[in-house]
Design a protein around this motif. Structure first.
Motif, mmCIF file in Angstrom:
data_model
loop_
_atom_site.group_PDB
_atom_site.id
_atom_site.type_symbol
_atom_site.label_atom_id
_atom_site.label_comp_id
_atom_site.label_asym_id
_atom_site.label_seq_id
_atom_site.Cartn_x
_atom_site.Cartn_y
_atom_site.Cartn_z
ATOM 1 N N PHE A 16 3.055 6.262 1.458
ATOM 2 C CA PHE A 16 2.584 5.202 0.576
ATOM 3 C C PHE A 16 3.521 4.970 -0.597
ATOM 4 C CE2 PHE A 16 0.152 3.841 -3.174
ATOM 5 C CZ PHE A 16 -0.297 2.618 -2.709
ATOM 6 N N GLN A 17 3.997 5.998 -1.233
ATOM 7 C CA GLN A 17 4.882 5.849 -2.394
ATOM 8 C C GLN A 17 6.167 5.121 -2.012
ATOM 9 O OE1 GLN A 17 4.337 6.498 -5.610
ATOM 10 N NE2 GLN A 17 2.252 7.125 -5.115
ATOM 11 N N GLU A 18 6.700 5.435 -0.845
ATOM 12 C CA GLU A 18 7.924 4.762 -0.402
ATOM 13 C C GLU A 18 7.660 3.280 -0.147
ATOM 14 O OE1 GLU A 18 11.089 4.846 3.295
ATOM 15 O OE2 GLU A 18 9.717 6.526 3.021
ATOM 16 N N ARG A 19 6.532 2.970 0.512
ATOM 17 C CA ARG A 19 6.189 1.571 0.749
ATOM 18 C C ARG A 19 5.935 0.847 -0.559
ATOM 19 N NH1 ARG A 19 2.940 4.018 4.616
ATOM 20 N NH2 ARG A 19 1.054 3.431 3.490
ATOM 21 N N LEU A 20 5.351 1.528 -1.524
ATOM 22 C CA LEU A 20 5.098 0.926 -2.826
ATOM 23 C C LEU A 20 6.408 0.599 -3.532
ATOM 24 C CD1 LEU A 20 2.965 0.102 -4.914
ATOM 25 C CD2 LEU A 20 3.083 2.412 -5.830
ATOM 26 N N ARG A 21 7.376 1.507 -3.465
ATOM 27 C CA ARG A 21 8.689 1.237 -4.074
ATOM 28 C C ARG A 21 9.367 0.064 -3.370
ATOM 29 N NH1 ARG A 21 8.763 6.822 -4.549
ATOM 30 N NH2 ARG A 21 9.765 7.101 -2.532
#
Length: 112
Positions: A16-21
């Motif tokens: 999720f954090q990577e997709r958010l970035r």
């Protein structure tokens, strides 16, 4: 819970954090709603006004000479003076846009 594997830290969020970035940069995301980017260049998109039961009903109305309510509004707005249109917050470009969208200049009856 953060675990380290090799040189990078991974979290248990399923990426999720990577997709958010990645989402923070809109140039990386293709097909964002409201954007002008074509997602599938090989597919020709059809105007929803020209398909389905609604299109059939609009064509039947035109065939029998029934005026679209939007076209009636356009006709009334065109008969107003510029001052009266200003009071109603309607510009000439708005009238032309609605006229083109609903094809008000197309004659009633059967036409191809």
């Amino acid at each position: 819970m953060t675990a380290t594997t090799g040189n990078e830290a991974t979290s248990g969020d399923g990426g999720f954090q990577e997709r958010l970035r990645n989402a923070q940069s809109s140039t990386r995301i293709r097909g964002v709603p409201g954007s002008d980017i074509r997602v599938a260049p090989g597919i020709r998109l059809i105007d929803p006004m020209n398909q389905g039961v609604g299109a059939l009903m609009r064509n039947a109305q035109r065939l029998f000479g029934v005026a679209n309510r939007h076209c009636i509004d356009v006709e009334i707005w065109r008969s107003l003076s510029p001052e009266e249109r200003i009071v109603r917050h309607i510009s000439s470009s708005d009238v032309a846009k609605i006229d083109e969208e609903y094809k008000c200049d197309k004659p009633p009856g059967l036409s191809f």
